[in-house]
Every structure is written in C-alpha cells, then in structure tokens.
Design a protein around this motif. Structure first.
Motif, short mmCIF file in Angstrom:
data_model
loop_
_atom_site.label_atom_id
_atom_site.label_comp_id
_atom_site.label_asym_id
_atom_site.label_seq_id
_atom_site.Cartn_x
_atom_site.Cartn_y
_atom_site.Cartn_z
N PHE A 239 0.90 -1.48 -0.34
CA PHE A 239 -0.14 0.18 0.02
C PHE A 239 0.82 1.09 -0.02
N TRP A 240 0.01 2.32 -0.35
CA TRP A 240 1.45 3.46 -0.78
C TRP A 240 0.88 4.91 0.17
N GLN A 241 1.15 5.81 0.61
CA GLN A 241 0.38 6.05 2.51
C GLN A 241 0.98 7.83 1.88
N GLN A 242 -0.38 8.45 1.70
CA GLN A 242 -0.14 9.81 1.18
C GLN A 242 0.54 10.92 2.41
N SER A 243 1.35 11.76 2.15
CA SER A 243 1.65 12.45 3.25
C SER A 243 2.16 12.30 4.16
N SER A 244 1.30 12.50 5.71
CA SER A 244 1.52 11.72 7.24
C SER A 244 0.29 10.89 8.02
N GLY A 245 -0.17 9.70 6.78
CA GLY A 245 -1.02 9.15 6.40
C GLY A 245 -2.56 9.28 6.94
N ILE A 246 -2.96 10.48 5.91
CA ILE A 246 -3.85 11.41 5.14
C ILE A 246 -4.79 10.20 4.63
N GLU A 247 -3.90 9.65 3.85
CA GLU A 247 -5.49 8.81 3.18
C GLU A 247 -4.12 7.37 2.82
N ASP A 248 -4.43 6.36 2.83
CA ASP A 248 -3.00 5.08 2.53
C ASP A 248 -4.48 4.83 1.04
N PHE A 249 -3.73 4.17 0.20
CA PHE A 249 -4.04 3.40 -1.07
C PHE A 249 -3.59 1.70 -1.38
N ASP A 250 -4.29 1.37 -1.54
CA ASP A 250 -3.65 -0.12 -2.55
C ASP A 250 -2.75 -0.11 -3.38
N GLY A 251 -1.56 -0.50 -3.43
CA GLY A 251 -1.00 -0.68 -4.54
C GLY A 251 -1.39 -2.41 -5.17
N VAL A 252 -0.90 -2.07 -6.51
CA VAL A 252 -1.65 -3.40 -7.62
C VAL A 252 0.09 -4.19 -7.56
N THR A 253 0.56 -5.18 -6.51
CA THR A 253 1.38 -5.93 -6.34
C THR A 253 1.42 -7.24 -7.46
N THR A 254 3.43 -7.80 -7.47
CA THR A 254 3.30 -8.11 -8.66
C THR A 254 4.84 -9.10 -7.72
N THR A 255 4.31 -10.23 -8.05
CA THR A 255 5.80 -10.91 -6.95
C THR A 255 6.42 -11.69 -7.80
N ASN A 256 7.48 -12.35 -7.87
CA ASN A 256 8.81 -13.30 -8.04
C ASN A 256 9.93 -13.79 -6.96
N ALA A 257 9.96 -14.42 -7.12
CA ALA A 257 10.81 -15.07 -6.54
C ALA A 257 11.19 -14.33 -5.24
N ASP A 258 12.44 -13.40 -6.79
CA ASP A 258 13.16 -12.44 -5.18
C ASP A 258 11.98 -10.86 -5.60
N THR A 259 11.72 -10.80 -5.77
CA THR A 259 11.30 -9.97 -5.81
C THR A 259 9.88 -8.87 -6.26
N ALA A 260 9.24 -7.92 -5.49
CA ALA A 260 8.36 -6.99 -5.58
C ALA A 260 7.71 -6.07 -6.24
N LEU A 261 6.99 -5.77 -7.03
CA LEU A 261 6.67 -4.74 -7.66
C LEU A 261 5.57 -3.57 -7.57
N SER A 262 5.35 -2.58 -6.58
CA SER A 262 3.90 -2.33 -6.32
C SER A 262 3.71 -0.99 -7.67
N THR A 263 2.84 -0.48 -8.38
CA THR A 263 2.84 0.94 -8.64
C THR A 263 0.89 0.99 -8.31
N LEU A 264 1.08 2.01 -8.43
CA LEU A 264 -0.06 3.16 -7.40
C LEU A 264 -0.23 3.98 -9.47
N LEU A 265 -1.52 4.11 -9.24
CA LEU A 265 -1.86 5.03 -10.29
C LEU A 265 -3.16 6.09 -10.01
N LEU A 266 -2.50 7.03 -10.06
CA LEU A 266 -3.59 8.81 -9.69
C LEU A 266 -3.76 9.21 -11.20
N SER A 267 -5.03 8.89 -11.48
CA SER A 267 -5.95 9.71 -11.80
C SER A 267 -6.28 11.11 -11.85
#
Length: 267
Positions: A239-267
């Motif tokens: 998840f991504w956190q905006q500023s000092s906990g104003i709002e949390d956003f779930d990230g889109v997470t993809t994983t493999n054996a040793d790497t995880a990637l999180s993306t957040l789209l702001l429209s």
C-alpha cells in the motif's frame, strides 16, 4: 510345581506353573515441550509356556490407559509407548503393565516413571528493510533455572556462544544488508539436553522510481521495487501512504521469487 494327595491308597497329583517376571523400565530422557517421547519397558520372563502377551501403559492413577506395542520372544517381552507432542499434561507417572493369559490370567505392573518435560523455546523472525536494525530473541523465560549455554548460528556457521548461566538471549542485527538474510538458530543447553529453535530473517531493499514531471490533469503512475532476500513464501501485498497518513492506497503488487513490484495509478 506338583501337589500329590494320598487318600485311601490312591495318589492324586495336580500341577501348575509359576512364571516370574522381572520388569525394567528405561528411564525416559529429558524432552522439550512439543517433542515426541517413547517409553520403553522390558519384561524378562522365566518359565513362560505360551505366547503371546499383551501390554498397556497407565498414566497417573488410572487417568487413562494406552495400548503398548508389544514384541515377544521365548523369554523376553518388550513394550513401547509413543507419546506425540508432549506437554505439561504428560509430566505424570506412567506404569507399564504386561498381561499374561496363561496359566491363569494375570497382570504384572512396573514401578512408575515420570517424564521430565522442559518448556519449548521460540525464536520469532522478522522482515527488515535494508539498513535497518532488529533483535532476535530466544525465549527461555519459562525455565526454572538459567540455561548452561546459548549458542547462535547463522546458517551452518556458529556466530556466538554464551556460557555460565547466561542471562542474555538476544542477538542484535544492526545496519542489516542482504548478507544478513538467512536462517538463524538458537541452541539452548540445560540439564543435559540441547533444544533448538529456528527462524528466518528476510531483508528487503526498496527502490522508488522517481516520478516524472506531469501536468495537472494527467495520470501519474508511482512505482516501487522490493528486492527480497531469503523470502520463503508468496504472495506479498503493498500500500502507498499519502503524506502523514492522510490516506492509504492499495498498490497493485506483482511478485516472483525474489522481487516484488508495487504500482499506484493516480488519475
């Protein structure tokens, strides 16, 4: 044995057998809570004429009976009882009982033996960000007396030994790097037995891709990559956190054996 009775000139004979049994219960070893325990009892049988015999074990004063696994030959019988996952409730006297069918049904009972069960030890693991710090704690607080020694291992390498009734049971990890990601073991020696607890330390290196310059009204994608060292399971979430906990956003997470990637789209 024979008994001859003479009456009115006639002699009548009766006969019987006396079987003598010597029972030996192997003293149970010290075990730690959660381990399996095998109790063993041997019967040396003299003048036994028939087969087989059976056995059972009794816990406490008849709290519960358990069938033993019995093996016999001409003059010996062996009974074993496997207790899985021992706990405090098993630290009671056990007696071994052999049942003989002939010449008259009878039971021979051993002296009681009481297993000595030591509390288990635990070693919680954790996940650390690269450059962070943490402490592994090997719990020995439930022991009635201090341990004789505490030995720490990282993988197959011994990294520290504390002796002389050690009171310290903490392994500090400072400024962790990927090389600190490993299996860790804590061996506690007390009253002649060694108990081991194990855990995993996972180290994560995070890299946030600098966001590009965007114009007001455009979409923006934020990207964060986690390089995961010594990761044992899947999947992870983010998840991504905006500023000092104003709002949390779930990230889109993809994983493999040793790497995880999180993306957040702001429209």
């Amino acid at each position: 044995y024979f008994c001859d009775v003479s009456i009115d000139g006639n002699v009548m004979r009766a006969s019987t057998q006396v079987v003598v049994v010597g029972l030996t219960v192997t003293p149970p070893p010290l075990v730690r809570e959660g381990d399996d325990l095998t109790l063993t009892c041997t019967a040396a049988i003299h003048n036994f004429q028939s087969q087989p015999v059976s056995s059972f074990w009794r816990q406490g004063s008849g709290i519960e009976d358990f069938d033993g696994v019995t093996t016999t030959n001409a003059d010996t019988a062996l009974s074993t009882l496997l207790i899985s996952g021992v706990g405090e409730q098993h630290e009671t006297p056990y007696t071994c009982n052999f049942v003989f069918p002939d010449p008259e049904p009878g039971t021979v009972t051993s002296d009681p033996v009481t297993p000595e069960i030591k509390p288990g030890i635990t070693l919680p693991g954790f996940t650390l960000a690269e450059g962070g710090s943490g402490a592994l704690t090997c719990s020995v607080s439930d022991f009635s007396s201090p341990p004789d020694s505490i030995t720490w291992y990282k993988g197959d390498s011994r990294i520290r030994v504390d002796t002389g009734s050690p009171t310290s049971n903490v392994l500090e990890l400072d400024s962790v790097s990927p090389s600190d990601a490993s299996s860790y073991f804590c061996d506690v020696s007390i009253d002649g037995i060694v108990m081991r607890a194990s855990t995993q330390v996972v180290v994560v290196g995070l890299t946030v891709t600098p966001p590009p310059l965007v114009r007001e009204g455009d979409d923006l994608t934020l990207t964060c990559t986690a390089a995961i060292h010594n990761f044992q399971s899947q999947p992870v979430s983010s998840f991504w956190q905006q500023s000092s906990g104003i709002e949390d956003f779930d990230g889109v997470t993809t994983t493999n054996a040793d790497t995880a990637l999180s993306t957040l789209l702001l429209s």
